[in-house]
Design a protein around this motif. Sequence first.
Motif, PDB file in Angstrom:
ATOM      1  N   THR A  38       0.817  -1.204   0.000  1.00 56.20           N
ATOM      2  CA  THR A  38       0.000   0.000   0.000  1.00 56.20           C
ATOM      3  C   THR A  38       0.860   1.268   0.000  1.00 56.20           C
ATOM      4  OG1 THR A  38      -0.170  -0.155   2.415  1.00 56.20           O
ATOM      5  CG2 THR A  38      -1.964  -1.109   1.130  1.00 56.20           C
ATOM      6  N   THR A  39       2.125   1.136   0.420  1.00 51.36           N
ATOM      7  CA  THR A  39       3.036   2.283   0.369  1.00 51.36           C
ATOM      8  C   THR A  39       3.298   2.715  -1.073  1.00 51.36           C
ATOM      9  OG1 THR A  39       4.091   1.533   2.414  1.00 51.36           O
ATOM     10  CG2 THR A  39       5.290   3.150   1.128  1.00 51.36           C
ATOM     11  N   PHE A  40       3.082   1.809  -2.017  1.00 55.55           N
ATOM     12  CA  PHE A  40       3.214   2.128  -3.439  1.00 55.55           C
ATOM     13  C   PHE A  40       2.395   3.369  -3.802  1.00 55.55           C
ATOM     14  CE2 PHE A  40       0.822   1.668  -7.437  1.00 55.55           C
ATOM     15  CZ  PHE A  40       1.842   1.831  -8.364  1.00 55.55           C
ATOM     16  N   VAL A  41       1.213   3.476  -3.217  1.00 56.06           N
ATOM     17  CA  VAL A  41       0.352   4.635  -3.497  1.00 56.06           C
ATOM     18  C   VAL A  41       1.028   5.916  -2.994  1.00 56.06           C
ATOM     19  CG1 VAL A  41      -1.887   5.703  -3.060  1.00 56.06           C
ATOM     20  CG2 VAL A  41      -1.729   3.227  -3.402  1.00 56.06           C
ATOM     21  N   ALA A  42       1.571   5.857  -1.771  1.00 56.82           N
ATOM     22  CA  ALA A  42       2.254   7.035  -1.212  1.00 56.82           C
ATOM     23  C   ALA A  42       3.472   7.401  -2.051  1.00 56.82           C
ATOM     24  CB  ALA A  42       2.667   6.758   0.234  1.00 56.82           C
ATOM     25  N   GLN A  43       4.224   6.391  -2.501  1.00 61.63           N
ATOM     26  CA  GLN A  43       5.397   6.654  -3.336  1.00 61.63           C
ATOM     27  C   GLN A  43       5.012   7.286  -4.660  1.00 61.63           C
ATOM     28  OE1 GLN A  43       6.991   2.532  -2.981  1.00 61.63           O
ATOM     29  NE2 GLN A  43       8.924   3.528  -2.531  1.00 61.63           N
ATOM     30  N   SER A  44       3.925   6.814  -5.244  1.00 66.08           N
ATOM     31  CA  SER A  44       3.467   7.360  -6.528  1.00 66.08           C
ATOM     32  C   SER A  44       3.087   8.823  -6.391  1.00 66.08           C
ATOM     33  CB  SER A  44       2.268   6.544  -7.049  1.00 66.08           C
ATOM     34  OG  SER A  44       2.631   5.209  -7.284  1.00 66.08           O
ATOM     35  N   ALA A  46       4.233  10.900  -3.979  1.00 61.76           N
ATOM     36  CA  ALA A  46       5.430  11.670  -3.652  1.00 61.76           C
ATOM     37  C   ALA A  46       6.335  11.866  -4.860  1.00 61.76           C
ATOM     38  CB  ALA A  46       6.203  10.981  -2.530  1.00 61.76           C
ATOM     39  N   ALA A  47       6.379  10.869  -5.752  1.00 64.67           N
ATOM     40  CA  ALA A  47       7.283  10.927  -6.914  1.00 64.67           C
ATOM     41  C   ALA A  47       6.977  12.104  -7.832  1.00 64.67           C
ATOM     42  CB  ALA A  47       7.195   9.624  -7.704  1.00 64.67           C
ATOM     43  N   LYS A  48       5.759  12.635  -7.763  1.00 58.11           N
ATOM     44  CA  LYS A  48       5.387  13.770  -8.607  1.00 58.11           C
ATOM     45  C   LYS A  48       5.986  15.084  -8.102  1.00 58.11           C
ATOM     46  CE  LYS A  48       0.980  11.538  -9.782  1.00 58.11           C
ATOM     47  NZ  LYS A  48      -0.504  11.615  -9.662  1.00 58.11           N
ATOM     48  N   THR A  49       6.447  15.081  -6.859  1.00 54.45           N
ATOM     49  CA  THR A  49       6.909  16.327  -6.241  1.00 54.45           C
ATOM     50  C   THR A  49       8.347  16.274  -5.748  1.00 54.45           C
ATOM     51  OG1 THR A  49       4.633  16.675  -5.489  1.00 54.45           O
ATOM     52  CG2 THR A  49       6.330  18.054  -4.486  1.00 54.45           C
ATOM     53  N   ILE A  50       8.801  15.108  -5.304  1.00 53.92           N
ATOM     54  CA  ILE A  50      10.080  15.016  -4.619  1.00 53.92           C
ATOM     55  C   ILE A  50      10.984  13.989  -5.297  1.00 53.92           C
ATOM     56  CG2 ILE A  50       9.356  13.223  -2.978  1.00 53.92           C
ATOM     57  CD1 ILE A  50      10.847  14.742  -0.804  1.00 53.92           C
ATOM     58  N   SER A  51      12.294  14.232  -5.306  1.00 56.22           N
ATOM     59  CA  SER A  51      13.252  13.325  -5.943  1.00 56.22           C
ATOM     60  C   SER A  51      13.459  12.073  -5.085  1.00 56.22           C
ATOM     61  CB  SER A  51      14.590  14.029  -6.147  1.00 56.22           C
ATOM     62  OG  SER A  51      14.429  15.170  -6.975  1.00 56.22           O
ATOM     63  N   ILE A 244       4.646  15.784   2.960  1.00 54.20           N
ATOM     64  CA  ILE A 244       4.832  15.372   4.341  1.00 54.20           C
ATOM     65  C   ILE A 244       4.001  14.141   4.706  1.00 54.20           C
ATOM     66  CG2 ILE A 244       3.044  16.932   5.238  1.00 54.20           C
ATOM     67  CD1 ILE A 244       6.408  15.960   6.908  1.00 54.20           C
ATOM     68  N   TRP A 245       2.766  14.050   4.194  1.00 56.91           N
ATOM     69  CA  TRP A 245       1.928  12.902   4.565  1.00 56.91           C
ATOM     70  C   TRP A 245       2.410  11.606   3.913  1.00 56.91           C
ATOM     71  CZ3 TRP A 245      -0.291  13.535   8.849  1.00 56.91           C
ATOM     72  CH2 TRP A 245      -0.827  14.767   9.209  1.00 56.91           C
ATOM     73  N   PRO A 246       2.727  11.597   2.606  1.00 63.12           N
ATOM     74  CA  PRO A 246       3.329  10.378   2.040  1.00 63.12           C
ATOM     75  C   PRO A 246       4.642   9.993   2.728  1.00 63.12           C
ATOM     76  CG  PRO A 246       2.546  11.777   0.277  1.00 63.12           C
ATOM     77  CD  PRO A 246       2.424  12.570   1.545  1.00 63.12           C
ATOM     78  N   ILE A 247       5.466  10.986   3.108  1.00 63.48           N
ATOM     79  CA  ILE A 247       6.733  10.698   3.782  1.00 63.48           C
ATOM     80  C   ILE A 247       6.473  10.081   5.158  1.00 63.48           C
ATOM     81  CG2 ILE A 247       8.726  11.773   4.913  1.00 63.48           C
ATOM     82  CD1 ILE A 247       8.829  13.738   2.549  1.00 63.48           C
ATOM     83  N   LEU A 248       5.517  10.658   5.903  1.00 68.11           N
ATOM     84  CA  LEU A 248       5.197  10.122   7.225  1.00 68.11           C
ATOM     85  C   LEU A 248       4.614   8.717   7.123  1.00 68.11           C
ATOM     86  CD1 LEU A 248       3.676  13.236   9.051  1.00 68.11           C
ATOM     87  CD2 LEU A 248       5.924  12.184   9.405  1.00 68.11           C
TER      88      LEU A 248
END
Length: 325
Positions: A38-44, A46-51, A244-248
């Motif tokens: 499920t972290t795949f969703v958070a990574q997807s 975050a990938a649009k904004t952060i390296s 911040i939320w995907p990172i957390l």
Amino acid sequence: MSSDTLSRDTGDALGRSRNSLKIRHSLLLLLAALIWGTTFVAQSIAAKTISPFTYNFCRFYVGALVLLPVAILVGKKDPLAPNYTGASIPGMRPKKSRTRDLRICGIACGILLFLAGGFQQAGLEYTTAGKSGFITALYIILVPIFGLFLHKKCPPLVWISVALAVIGFYLLSIRGGFSVNRGDLLTLCSSCMFAMHILTVDHFIPRVNGIQLSCIQFLVSGTLSVFPAFLLETPDISSIAQCIWPILYAGILSSGVAYTLQIIGQRGLNPTLASLLMSLESVISAISGWIVLGDSMSPKELTGCVFVFAGVILAQLPSIRRLRK
């Protein structure tokens, strides 16, 4: 009651207890795979904004900070931990030996985790996400192959389960033809690092505290990620704040919780079986992307999921049968 009968009953009880423990640890690894998937969703998101390396050092540091107070408190009650404060136990190793094992394993796991992510990210520049997912999942084959050199054998049923899972990952991940390029070789290096990480944990986990090991590996991996982040990327506070939320989510659950579940769950399990259970991450990520992000899944991909699940269930059958006796 004769001594033979008593001995047999005791042996049966111990066998059921061991199988019950294996099933509980298998469930911990399944939960870890669920969180990673499920972290795949958070990574997807975050990938649009952060390296990628900036994302990695942020989430690993978050995971380490979350685990640090827990690692200190738990260690005081665990005879395997360097900071154990309880009464001396017969056979307990000296503090110096416990500290050395924890330091060696934590640094080794942190380096392997960093290299695995780095090779995977570099490979994605030259190959597709589907092929990357399939090749990364090949660690379920590499673990038993590498394990042979460490005298870790697998029952034939587990090899059959691995074969079913590999077929499933191929159906799930590969679209069209299959050819090997530079990105695929880099991703294969990533898969090797993941396999070595699993075997390293398997080797050291009987001698270290799992939570402390998890905390140290995140500190090492996060620190190593800082260098490519500042050399190859441009970390930006505003971008980090937007994610911040995907990172957390990734830092607390994927890093802090799931990797700790992996380390605890691997205790007493064959590393090949552990890798097979954790490989469900790829299936869960595909399903979560389908449900949350609206990614489509073809009949071929759904068939692949069935093959992977069949392989995992087949590998668990012996323990379940022995538990019921």
